[in-house]
Every structure is written in structure tokens, then in C-alpha cells.
Scaffold this active site. Structure first.
Site, PDB file in Angstrom:
ATOM      1  N   ASN A   1     -13.291   0.387 -27.786  1.00  0.00           N
ATOM      2  CA  ASN A   1     -12.396  -0.588 -28.554  1.00  0.00           C
ATOM      3  C   ASN A   1     -13.468  -1.444 -29.015  1.00  0.00           C
ATOM      4  O   ASN A   1     -14.624  -1.387 -28.756  1.00  0.00           O
ATOM      5  CB  ASN A   1     -11.341  -1.193 -27.859  1.00  0.00           C
ATOM      6  CG  ASN A   1     -11.635  -1.825 -26.699  1.00  0.00           C
ATOM      7  OD1 ASN A   1     -12.459  -2.719 -26.697  1.00  0.00           O
ATOM      8  ND2 ASN A   1     -11.312  -1.459 -25.348  1.00  0.00           N
TER       9      ASN A   1
ATOM     10  N   ASP B   1      -6.356   1.714 -21.840  1.00  0.00           N
ATOM     11  CA  ASP B   1      -5.152   2.268 -21.016  1.00  0.00           C
ATOM     12  C   ASP B   1      -5.162   3.798 -20.939  1.00  0.00           C
ATOM     13  O   ASP B   1      -4.603   4.134 -19.644  1.00  0.00           O
ATOM     14  CB  ASP B   1      -3.953   1.765 -21.680  1.00  0.00           C
ATOM     15  CG  ASP B   1      -3.772   0.377 -21.680  1.00  0.00           C
ATOM     16  OD1 ASP B   1      -4.118  -0.388 -20.608  1.00  0.00           O
ATOM     17  OD2 ASP B   1      -3.336  -0.248 -22.816  1.00  0.00           O
TER      18      ASP B   1
ATOM     19  N   LYS C   1     -21.386  19.287 -25.009  1.00  0.00           N
ATOM     20  CA  LYS C   1     -21.011  18.601 -25.960  1.00  0.00           C
ATOM     21  C   LYS C   1     -20.067  19.773 -26.924  1.00  0.00           C
ATOM     22  O   LYS C   1     -20.273  20.772 -26.916  1.00  0.00           O
ATOM     23  CB  LYS C   1     -22.073  18.492 -26.860  1.00  0.00           C
ATOM     24  CG  LYS C   1     -21.885  17.694 -28.277  1.00  0.00           C
ATOM     25  CD  LYS C   1     -23.157  17.488 -29.115  1.00  0.00           C
ATOM     26  CE  LYS C   1     -22.921  17.105 -30.484  1.00  0.00           C
ATOM     27  NZ  LYS C   1     -24.199  17.240 -31.437  1.00  0.00           N
TER      28      LYS C   1
ATOM     29  N   PHE D   1      -5.470 -11.509 -19.772  1.00  0.00           N
ATOM     30  CA  PHE D   1      -5.522 -11.945 -21.217  1.00  0.00           C
ATOM     31  C   PHE D   1      -4.497 -10.779 -22.053  1.00  0.00           C
ATOM     32  O   PHE D   1      -4.420  -9.667 -21.654  1.00  0.00           O
ATOM     33  CB  PHE D   1      -6.844 -11.634 -21.963  1.00  0.00           C
ATOM     34  CG  PHE D   1      -7.652 -12.778 -21.881  1.00  0.00           C
ATOM     35  CD1 PHE D   1      -8.130 -13.179 -20.770  1.00  0.00           C
ATOM     36  CD2 PHE D   1      -8.157 -13.236 -23.094  1.00  0.00           C
ATOM     37  CE1 PHE D   1      -8.970 -14.378 -20.761  1.00  0.00           C
ATOM     38  CE2 PHE D   1      -9.053 -14.439 -23.042  1.00  0.00           C
ATOM     39  CZ  PHE D   1      -9.556 -14.806 -21.917  1.00  0.00           C
TER      40      PHE D   1
ATOM     41  N   LYS E   1       3.870  -9.020 -19.996  1.00  0.00           N
ATOM     42  CA  LYS E   1       2.670  -8.720 -19.244  1.00  0.00           C
ATOM     43  C   LYS E   1       2.283  -9.441 -18.125  1.00  0.00           C
ATOM     44  O   LYS E   1       1.833  -9.149 -17.041  1.00  0.00           O
ATOM     45  CB  LYS E   1       1.459  -8.649 -20.059  1.00  0.00           C
ATOM     46  CG  LYS E   1       1.379  -7.507 -20.988  1.00  0.00           C
ATOM     47  CD  LYS E   1       0.099  -7.319 -21.793  1.00  0.00           C
ATOM     48  CE  LYS E   1       0.067  -6.138 -22.572  1.00  0.00           C
ATOM     49  NZ  LYS E   1      -0.815  -6.004 -23.807  1.00  0.00           N
TER      50      LYS E   1
ATOM     51  N   LYS F   1       2.665  -8.056 -14.347  1.00  0.00           N
ATOM     52  CA  LYS F   1       1.426  -7.756 -13.611  1.00  0.00           C
ATOM     53  C   LYS F   1       1.032  -8.891 -12.661  1.00  0.00           C
ATOM     54  O   LYS F   1      -0.042  -8.814 -12.167  1.00  0.00           O
ATOM     55  CB  LYS F   1       0.190  -7.680 -14.667  1.00  0.00           C
ATOM     56  CG  LYS F   1       0.330  -6.427 -15.577  1.00  0.00           C
ATOM     57  CD  LYS F   1      -0.829  -6.286 -16.459  1.00  0.00           C
ATOM     58  CE  LYS F   1      -0.561  -5.350 -17.626  1.00  0.00           C
ATOM     59  NZ  LYS F   1      -1.885  -4.566 -18.147  1.00  0.00           N
TER      60      LYS F   1
HETATM   61  O1  PMT Z   1     -14.554  -9.283 -26.160  1.00  0.00           O
HETATM   62  P1  PMT Z   1     -14.427 -10.172 -27.510  1.00  0.00           P
HETATM   63  O2  PMT Z   1     -15.065  -9.609 -28.673  1.00  0.00           O
HETATM   64  O3  PMT Z   1     -14.909 -11.658 -27.368  1.00  0.00           O
HETATM   65  O4  PMT Z   1     -12.909 -10.221 -27.720  1.00  0.00           O
HETATM   66  C1  PMT Z   1     -12.163 -10.904 -26.671  1.00  0.00           C
HETATM   67  C2  PMT Z   1     -10.943  -9.971 -26.204  1.00  0.00           C
HETATM   68  C3  PMT Z   1      -9.811  -9.739 -27.499  1.00  0.00           C
HETATM   69  C4  PMT Z   1     -11.135  -8.730 -25.611  1.00  0.00           C
HETATM   70  C5  PMT Z   1     -10.042 -10.649 -24.947  1.00  0.00           C
HETATM   71  O5  PMT Z   1      -9.796 -12.174 -25.612  1.00  0.00           O
HETATM   72  C6  PMT Z   1      -8.630 -10.279 -24.759  1.00  0.00           C
HETATM   73  O6  PMT Z   1      -7.778 -10.435 -25.623  1.00  0.00           O
HETATM   74  N1  PMT Z   1      -8.695  -9.320 -23.750  1.00  0.00           N
HETATM   75  C7  PMT Z   1      -7.637  -8.630 -23.329  1.00  0.00           C
HETATM   76  C8  PMT Z   1      -7.359  -7.342 -24.337  1.00  0.00           C
HETATM   77  C9  PMT Z   1      -6.022  -6.621 -23.910  1.00  0.00           C
HETATM   78  O7  PMT Z   1      -5.387  -6.370 -24.962  1.00  0.00           O
HETATM   79  O8  PMT Z   1      -5.738  -6.638 -22.994  1.00  0.00           O
HETATM   80  P2  PMT Z   1      -4.037  -5.694 -22.890  1.00  0.00           P
HETATM   81  O9  PMT Z   1      -3.160  -6.465 -23.071  1.00  0.00           O
HETATM   82  O10 PMT Z   1      -4.376  -4.356 -22.794  1.00  0.00           O
HETATM   83  O11 PMT Z   1      -4.215  -6.019 -21.115  1.00  0.00           O
HETATM   84  C10 PMT Z   1      -3.575  -7.060 -20.333  1.00  0.00           C
HETATM   85  C11 PMT Z   1      -4.352  -7.549 -19.492  1.00  0.00           C
HETATM   86  O12 PMT Z   1      -4.227  -6.331 -18.252  1.00  0.00           O
HETATM   87  C12 PMT Z   1      -5.831  -7.760 -19.661  1.00  0.00           C
HETATM   88  O13 PMT Z   1      -6.308  -9.133 -18.939  1.00  0.00           O
HETATM   89  C13 PMT Z   1      -6.692  -6.817 -19.243  1.00  0.00           C
HETATM   90  O14 PMT Z   1      -8.031  -6.804 -18.841  1.00  0.00           O
HETATM   91  C14 PMT Z   1      -5.646  -6.159 -18.251  1.00  0.00           C
HETATM   92  N2  PMT Z   1      -5.891  -4.608 -18.102  1.00  0.00           N
HETATM   93  C15 PMT Z   1      -5.314  -4.011 -18.957  1.00  0.00           C
HETATM   94  C16 PMT Z   1      -5.582  -2.336 -18.759  1.00  0.00           C
HETATM   95  C17 PMT Z   1      -6.011  -1.940 -17.687  1.00  0.00           C
HETATM   96  N3  PMT Z   1      -5.774  -0.564 -17.419  1.00  0.00           N
HETATM   97  N4  PMT Z   1      -6.370  -2.737 -16.602  1.00  0.00           N
HETATM   98  C18 PMT Z   1      -6.421  -4.090 -16.723  1.00  0.00           C
HETATM   99  O15 PMT Z   1      -6.689  -4.853 -15.840  1.00  0.00           O
END
Ligand code: PMT
Length: 404
Positions: free
Chosen positions: A208, A277, A287, A321, A335, A339
Site C-alpha cells: 500500500n 489484511d 517468477k 490508527f 475498530k 480490537k
Molecule cells: O505512513 P504514512 O505515509 O505517514 O501514512 C500514515 C498512515 C495513513 C499509514 C497512518 O496514519 C494510518 O492511518 N495507519 C493505519 C492504516 C490502516 O488503515 O489501518 P487499518 O484500518 O487497516 O487497521 C487498524 C489498526 O489495526 C491499525 O493500527 C493497524 O496497524 C492495525 N492492524 C491492521 C491489520 C492487521 N492485520 N494488523 C493490525 O495490527
């Protein structure tokens, strides 16, 4: 951090004095007001006119000067300063400060100074290793002065070793750290940052747009505030912040292992990483060759790292986040609950200056009590600071709860 702060820069007579032009520029660029003092020997290496032009203030050289009609220079400069940097600091000025000698403007200002002082020694390797100099530095540190050790490398005197004035960015970082309240001292903060890469053959992967900037900003601010910091980072092009333990990972599975194996002793987890995810169900050894028609990749779920942390024993603060493209607050709130987070930081993909890649963000911090703190557009460094303020408040609440 340096915006509007008053800095007195003391320049002494070493060849590295020329670097003070760049240092002055950088301090000004970061918004500080800088007043420069030069010793007589410093003026052999650099003209006051250069530093006067760059700082936009007169350069002070004489002990017996009236700044305004009745202000004595050394007292007025000491009162002006919120921070004093001595760079380069020669063995001579260090020796005088350690012996309590005040025989020129710079050393007299040092004597009168109430603000923190950062010495940046720079000299020949042999001189730096001299026991008298080392004793003097120890003495200054024991009195509460800050010392940034010199860097190693080729020196102007043709020798090689420790003695170089550190890079301007390192001096500025040390200055910012001196000015930062160590309100997270004693905490161990684990931060995740950047994207993950989910490979499906030896040359290709799913990922991403995360640059890591948000997570790195959190790690740096936490380190400046005195925390021990572990940064688990997906692939980024960012240099790791000084003083932070960095653990580089590729995939979500690697990030999970790195995080879960380092949780012992961690008091705060902040997950800014954009973790994939899903990952390709199969990783081909060779390849994948281009053929006619389409190619279908089967994906399987990755473990949710933050959810696993939330289920673990050990009462630590968990901050997640949420990057959303619709229903920002509702999605973020669910979330947080699902979580088991204490706080969630929501950012909106559609908002100008927010989210991926940029140096700024527009964040909303949601807590378990239903409060929403909506913050305007700001640098990621400042946003990181605001998140850590909330973490700090939660840590305090937790400690009060334990005592009560
Ligand atoms: O890195 P930059 O370019 O500065 O951009 C910052 C950012 C946009 C990446 C950051 O600000 C941000 O929002 N990060 C979370 C991105 C996200 O979409 O997270 P999520 O909604 O998929 O997941 C929610 C939370 O669960 C997050 O804290 C994530 O780290 C955590 N997660 C998600 C999936 C997974 N399999 N394990 C996790 O721990």
C-alpha cells in the site's frame, strides 16, 4: 519545537567554527531566534558579519558592552536564552567552564546562564582523549550541562578519529531533545510504521502507499520525551531516528512475530503501520510467467496484530490508527472496540494533507469514553506529539488508579 524559542549560540575558536553558519541557518529555519556570541579566537575562523547576517541579530564579542542603554551584555544574553549551544566547544572553553573561570563574554554568559546549556566539543582526537578534558566533561555533566559527543572521521589536522563537530542535523536534534520535557521517561513504547509487503513470487508483492512518516514521527517524539522506543518498521526509505531500536520487517507475518516477541516490558503500543489484511495464499518459487488471459491470485487473511496484543495479558496502553475512505468516525470507533484499543487515531483518505505520504495529517483521536478530539491540519511531528499527550494522560490515570 524550536519555533519562537530563544537560542544563544556560543562559537569558540576551532576550525569547525565554519559549520556555525549552517547551524545558525538551520536554527533560524526551524523558527528559533538566535543570538550569537563569538570568542576572540572564533573570529580568526569566521567573521561576525556572516553570523550577524544569518542570525539577523548583532553578534556579541565584548564583555563590556551595553546592549540597550542599561542592559549589561552577559546578563541580558543569559536572561534572553531558553537554550545555549556552545559549538564548537574547544578544550579551552570546556576547561574554563569546568574551573568556573569567566574571563570573556562567552564564559561570563555561561556563568550567568539559568537555561540549559549544550556543549558540542570538537577538537583533535588526542586532545579529546586527554584525561583533563574528559574529567572536565564529566564535571560539567554532573552539574547538569548537556554534552553532545563529537563524531568520528577524518579531522582537519589530518588525523582520523573522534573529534569532529557532529552534523548540523545532529546538533539541532540534540538541542530539541534538551528542550523537550522527559515526561515519558521510564516508559517503553513500541511503534509500528510503514506498509507491509505480501509477496506472491520472487519479484512481486502486494503493498500500500504508506511511507512510514506518521509512525517514524511518533517514534522520534516518544524518544525525545524520554521513552525507550522500539520501532518495528515495514519497508520505507526513511532513516531510523537516532536513539530508537529499529526492527525491519517485510510482511505482516514478520511484523506480527517481531511485535509479539518484543512485548515484554512494553508499556505503550502505537500501531501506525498500514498492515495488509490479506496475503497471497501461495508464494511461488519461480517468477510467474506472462500468459494469455487473466491471472487470479487467491488471498488469505493475515492475523490482526493489534487484536492479538489486545487479548494478551499485561495492562499496556494500546493505540491504533484507522485510515478510512468513508464513515471515518463510525469505522474507527468500531475498530477501537473490536480490537480492544484505548485510543484510535482516525485519518481520512479523502482529506487534503491527511494520511499517506504527506508530511502533514488531519487526525481525530477517539477514546473509550466516547470523546473525540478533532485536530486541524498539522505536521506529522506535531500530530505525534498530540497523540503522545493523550497517551501520557492515560498513563497518569492508570498510575493514579493503581494507587487509589
Ligand atoms: O505512513 P504514512 O505515509 O505517514 O501514512 C500514515 C498512515 C495513513 C499509514 C497512518 O496514519 C494510518 O492511518 N495507519 C493505519 C492504516 C490502516 O488503515 O489501518 P487499518 O484500518 O487497516 O487497521 C487498524 C489498526 O489495526 C491499525 O493500527 C493497524 O496497524 C492495525 N492492524 C491492521 C491489520 C492487521 N492485520 N494488523 C493490525 O495490527
Amino acid at each position: 519545537m524550536l519555533k519562537g524559542r530563544h537560542v544563544v549560540l556560543g562559537v569558540t575558536g576551532g576550525i569547525a567554527a565554519y559549520k556555525c553558519a549552517e547551524l545558525t541557518r538551520e536554527l533560524i529555519r526551524r523558527g528559533a531566534e538566535v543570538k550569537v556570541i563569538m570568542t576572540e579566537s572564533a573570529r580568526e575562523f569566521m567573521t561576525p558579519l556572516t553570523l550577524q547576517t544569518l542570525s539577523g541579530n548583532p553578534v556579541y564579542t565584548e564583555l563590556f558592552t551595553l546592549i540597550r542603554e542599561q542592559d549589561i551584555a552577559h546578563i541580558a544574553l543569559a536572561e534572553f536564552a531558553e537554550l545555549m549551544i556552545v559549538a564548537p566547544a574547544t578544550a579551552n572553553v570546556i576547561g574554563k567552564a569546568a574551573a568556573g573561570i569567566a574571563d570573556d563574554l562567552l564564559t561570563t554568559v555561561l556563568m550567568a546562564m539559568k537555561a540549559p546549556v549544550l556543549f558540542c566539543p570538537a577538537m583533535n582526537t588526542q586532545m579529546y582523549g586527554n584525561p583533563a578534558l574528559q574529567e572536565n566533561l564529566k564535571k560539567l555533566q554532573a552539574w547538569g550541562y548537556h554534552v553532545l559527543p563529537p563524531a568520528s572521521g577524518p579531522l582537519a589536522c589530518k588525523a582520523e578519529g573522534q573529534g569532529r563537530l557532529p552534523e548540523v542535523t545532529a546538533i539541532v536534534e540534540a538541542a530539541v531533545s534538551v528542550l523537550t520535557l522527559k515526561d515519558l521517561a521510564g516508559e517503553h513504547v513500541l511503534v509500528t510504521a510503514g506498509p507491509t509487503r505480501e509477496p506472491f513470487d520472487p519479484v512481486r508483492f502486494i503493498t500500500n502507499y504508506s511511507s512510514g512518516k506518521m509512525g517514524y514521527a511518533v517514534a522520534l517524539q516518544a524518544q525525545r520525551r524520554g521513552a525507550r522506543v522500539t520501532l518495528v518498521s515495514g519497508p520505507t526509505s526513511l532513516p531510523p531516528p537516532d536513539g530508537v531500536e529499529i526492527v525491519n520487517v517485510g510482511s505482516a507475518l514478520e511484523m506480527r512475530d517481531a511485535v509479539l516477541s518484543r512485548l515484554a516490558g512494553v508499556t505503550v503500543v502505537i500501531k501506525a503501520a498500514a498492515v495488509a489484511d490479506y496475503r497471497p495464499a501461495a508464494l511461488r518459487e519461480q517468477k510467474i510467467k506472462k500468459k494469455g488471459g487473466s491471472l487470479t491470485l487467491e488471498l488469505e487473511r493475515n492475523p490482526d496484530i493489534i487484536q492479538e496484543i489486545g487479548r494478551k495479558e499485561g495492562r499496556r496502553i494500546i493505540v491504533g490508527f484507522a485510515m478510512e475512505s468513508e464513515n471515518l468516525l463510525e469505522n474507527a470507533r468500531s475498530k477501537m472496540v473490536e480490537k480492544n484499543m484505548d485510543l484510535i487515531v482516525a485519518n481520512d483518505l479523502r482529506e487534503e494533507g491527511a494520511g499517506f505520504q504527506c508530511d502533514t495529517n488531519v487526525i481525530k483521536i477517539l477514546d473509550r469514553k466516547g470523546n473525540i478530539e478533532e485536530l486541524p491540519l498539522m505536521d506529522k511531528a506535531e500530530a505525534a506529539g498530540r497523540i503522545l499527550d493523550r497517551v501520557r494522560a492515560l498513563l497518569k490515570e492508570k498510575k493514579r488508579g493503581r494507587r487509589g
